[in-house]
Design a protein around this motif. Structure first.
Motif, PDB file in Angstrom:
ATOM      1  N   PHE A  36       0.827  -1.209   0.000  1.00  0.00           N
ATOM      2  CA  PHE A  36       0.000   0.000   0.000  1.00  0.00           C
ATOM      3  C   PHE A  36       0.862   1.260   0.000  1.00  0.00           C
ATOM      4  O   PHE A  36       0.509   2.267  -0.613  1.00  0.00           O
ATOM      5  CB  PHE A  36      -0.987   0.006   1.180  1.00  0.00           C
ATOM      6  N   ALA A  37       2.008   1.190   0.673  1.00  0.00           N
ATOM      7  CA  ALA A  37       2.903   2.351   0.734  1.00  0.00           C
ATOM      8  C   ALA A  37       3.486   2.656  -0.646  1.00  0.00           C
ATOM      9  O   ALA A  37       3.650   3.824  -1.018  1.00  0.00           O
ATOM     10  CB  ALA A  37       4.020   2.107   1.749  1.00  0.00           C
ATOM     11  N   PHE A  38       3.773   1.617  -1.417  1.00  0.00           N
ATOM     12  CA  PHE A  38       4.257   1.828  -2.785  1.00  0.00           C
ATOM     13  C   PHE A  38       3.177   2.500  -3.629  1.00  0.00           C
ATOM     14  O   PHE A  38       3.464   3.434  -4.373  1.00  0.00           O
ATOM     15  CB  PHE A  38       4.695   0.500  -3.421  1.00  0.00           C
ATOM     16  N   LEU A  39       1.944   2.030  -3.500  1.00  0.00           N
ATOM     17  CA  LEU A  39       0.855   2.634  -4.274  1.00  0.00           C
ATOM     18  C   LEU A  39       0.650   4.101  -3.888  1.00  0.00           C
ATOM     19  O   LEU A  39       0.493   4.959  -4.764  1.00  0.00           O
ATOM     20  CB  LEU A  39      -0.447   1.861  -4.080  1.00  0.00           C
ATOM     21  N   LEU A  40       0.636   4.377  -2.595  1.00  0.00           N
ATOM     22  CA  LEU A  40       0.478   5.769  -2.160  1.00  0.00           C
ATOM     23  C   LEU A  40       1.588   6.650  -2.701  1.00  0.00           C
ATOM     24  O   LEU A  40       1.338   7.756  -3.187  1.00  0.00           O
ATOM     25  CB  LEU A  40       0.463   5.863  -0.632  1.00  0.00           C
ATOM     26  N   SER A  43       1.224   7.335  -6.313  1.00  0.00           N
ATOM     27  CA  SER A  43       0.085   8.200  -6.636  1.00  0.00           C
ATOM     28  C   SER A  43       0.507   9.660  -6.761  1.00  0.00           C
ATOM     29  O   SER A  43      -0.176  10.449  -7.394  1.00  0.00           O
ATOM     30  CB  SER A  43      -1.038   8.039  -5.612  1.00  0.00           C
ATOM     31  N   TYR A  44       1.655  10.014  -6.175  1.00  0.00           N
ATOM     32  CA  TYR A  44       2.161  11.387  -6.332  1.00  0.00           C
ATOM     33  C   TYR A  44       3.602  11.444  -6.826  1.00  0.00           C
ATOM     34  O   TYR A  44       4.142  12.520  -7.039  1.00  0.00           O
ATOM     35  CB  TYR A  44       1.981  12.201  -5.042  1.00  0.00           C
ATOM     36  N   LYS A  45       4.236  10.308  -7.017  1.00  0.00           N
ATOM     37  CA  LYS A  45       5.601  10.259  -7.558  1.00  0.00           C
ATOM     38  C   LYS A  45       5.658   9.201  -8.666  1.00  0.00           C
ATOM     39  O   LYS A  45       6.555   8.368  -8.694  1.00  0.00           O
ATOM     40  CB  LYS A  45       6.612   9.901  -6.463  1.00  0.00           C
ATOM     41  N   VAL A 100      -7.693   2.216  -6.035  1.00  0.00           N
ATOM     42  CA  VAL A 100      -7.520   1.682  -4.681  1.00  0.00           C
ATOM     43  C   VAL A 100      -7.079   2.772  -3.689  1.00  0.00           C
ATOM     44  O   VAL A 100      -7.255   2.619  -2.485  1.00  0.00           O
ATOM     45  CB  VAL A 100      -6.493   0.524  -4.707  1.00  0.00           C
ATOM     46  N   ILE A 101      -6.543   3.862  -4.196  1.00  0.00           N
ATOM     47  CA  ILE A 101      -6.005   4.917  -3.325  1.00  0.00           C
ATOM     48  C   ILE A 101      -7.033   5.405  -2.303  1.00  0.00           C
ATOM     49  O   ILE A 101      -6.694   5.540  -1.112  1.00  0.00           O
ATOM     50  CB  ILE A 101      -5.423   6.085  -4.155  1.00  0.00           C
ATOM     51  N   PRO A 102      -8.295   5.677  -2.673  1.00  0.00           N
ATOM     52  CA  PRO A 102      -9.255   6.106  -1.647  1.00  0.00           C
ATOM     53  C   PRO A 102      -9.443   5.077  -0.527  1.00  0.00           C
ATOM     54  O   PRO A 102      -9.574   5.451   0.645  1.00  0.00           O
ATOM     55  CB  PRO A 102     -10.557   6.315  -2.435  1.00  0.00           C
ATOM     56  N   ALA A 103      -9.442   3.791  -0.854  1.00  0.00           N
ATOM     57  CA  ALA A 103      -9.581   2.752   0.167  1.00  0.00           C
ATOM     58  C   ALA A 103      -8.374   2.759   1.111  1.00  0.00           C
ATOM     59  O   ALA A 103      -8.526   2.576   2.328  1.00  0.00           O
ATOM     60  CB  ALA A 103      -9.744   1.381  -0.477  1.00  0.00           C
ATOM     61  N   ILE A 104      -7.188   2.969   0.553  1.00  0.00           N
ATOM     62  CA  ILE A 104      -5.976   3.047   1.385  1.00  0.00           C
ATOM     63  C   ILE A 104      -6.072   4.251   2.310  1.00  0.00           C
ATOM     64  O   ILE A 104      -5.835   4.143   3.521  1.00  0.00           O
ATOM     65  CB  ILE A 104      -4.705   3.128   0.504  1.00  0.00           C
ATOM     66  N   ASN A 105      -6.434   5.396   1.758  1.00  0.00           N
ATOM     67  CA  ASN A 105      -6.549   6.610   2.578  1.00  0.00           C
ATOM     68  C   ASN A 105      -7.607   6.447   3.660  1.00  0.00           C
ATOM     69  O   ASN A 105      -7.411   6.896   4.800  1.00  0.00           O
ATOM     70  CB  ASN A 105      -6.839   7.823   1.702  1.00  0.00           C
ATOM     71  N   ASN A 106      -8.728   5.793   3.329  1.00  0.00           N
ATOM     72  CA  ASN A 106      -9.767   5.550   4.336  1.00  0.00           C
ATOM     73  C   ASN A 106      -9.252   4.661   5.459  1.00  0.00           C
ATOM     74  O   ASN A 106      -9.514   4.932   6.637  1.00  0.00           O
ATOM     75  CB  ASN A 106     -11.007   4.915   3.697  1.00  0.00           C
ATOM     76  N   ALA A 107      -8.540   3.591   5.107  1.00  0.00           N
ATOM     77  CA  ALA A 107      -7.993   2.685   6.127  1.00  0.00           C
ATOM     78  C   ALA A 107      -7.001   3.424   7.025  1.00  0.00           C
ATOM     79  O   ALA A 107      -7.021   3.252   8.250  1.00  0.00           O
ATOM     80  CB  ALA A 107      -7.316   1.489   5.465  1.00  0.00           C
ATOM     81  N   LEU A 108      -6.162   4.259   6.422  1.00  0.00           N
ATOM     82  CA  LEU A 108      -5.191   5.018   7.216  1.00  0.00           C
ATOM     83  C   LEU A 108      -5.888   6.021   8.130  1.00  0.00           C
ATOM     84  O   LEU A 108      -5.485   6.204   9.285  1.00  0.00           O
ATOM     85  CB  LEU A 108      -4.196   5.722   6.295  1.00  0.00           C
ATOM     86  N   GLN A 109      -6.936   6.656   7.633  1.00  0.00           N
ATOM     87  CA  GLN A 109      -7.692   7.606   8.458  1.00  0.00           C
ATOM     88  C   GLN A 109      -8.393   6.897   9.613  1.00  0.00           C
ATOM     89  O   GLN A 109      -8.387   7.384  10.752  1.00  0.00           O
ATOM     90  CB  GLN A 109      -8.706   8.382   7.616  1.00  0.00           C
TER      91      GLN A 109
END
Length: 147
Positions: A36-40, A43-45, A100-109
């Motif tokens: 998930f960290a690679f995907l995040l 998403s900006y790099k 998948v990025i929104p799901a990752i951000n939701n889980a982190l939140q």
């Protein structure tokens, strides 16, 4: 030093719970470990080399290779050889990966909400400030150690 005084043990306990929570929350996406960290990060790099991703995330090249191969297998990323240096692979997030990025951000939140749930607003701000301060101390340590 007593076990209860070891800050590293407390940080490890939080890290372990963080890892388990995120992995459980993202299980339906087949995202395990640092995937998930690679995907995040992508998403900006987007288009980073595997090596620079590993360095940025402070993971070994072998760990990065395994994670990227798994992400590629599930269609979340794709790799292309660098046009100027054919030894380098650039990693790009796919459309499926972006979904998948929104799901990752939701889980982190959700994890942050759980972790901070018993802190007042003032305590949370102090906690965040102390984490930033110690992170900066470690970054300076890394710079001094590499010279």
């Amino acid at each position: 030093m007593k076990q209860s005084e070891r800050i590293g043990a407390k940080i490890a306990y939080i890290f372990s719970h963080n890892h388990q929570y995120i992995e459980n929350a993202l299980e339906s996406y087949n995202l395990k470990g640092p995937m998930f960290a690679f995907l995040l990060t992508l998403s900006y790099k987007d288009g980073c080399s595997q090596e620079s991703l590993a360095r940025y995330l402070r993971l070994s090249k072998a760990t990065a290779t395994r994670a990227i191969r798994s992400l590629e297998k599930y269609g979340y990323v794709y790799r292309e050889k660098d046009e100027k240096d054919r030894r380098i692979y650039r990693v790009f997030i796919s459309g499926k990966g972006r979904e998948v990025i929104p799901a990752i951000n939701n889980a982190l939140q959700e994890w942050n909400d759980i972790l901070l749930s018993d802190l007042s607003d003032e305590e949370e701000q102090i906690f965040r400030n102390l984490l930033d301060k110690t992170k900066n101390t470690l970054a300076e340590f890394d710079i001094r150690s590499s010279n």
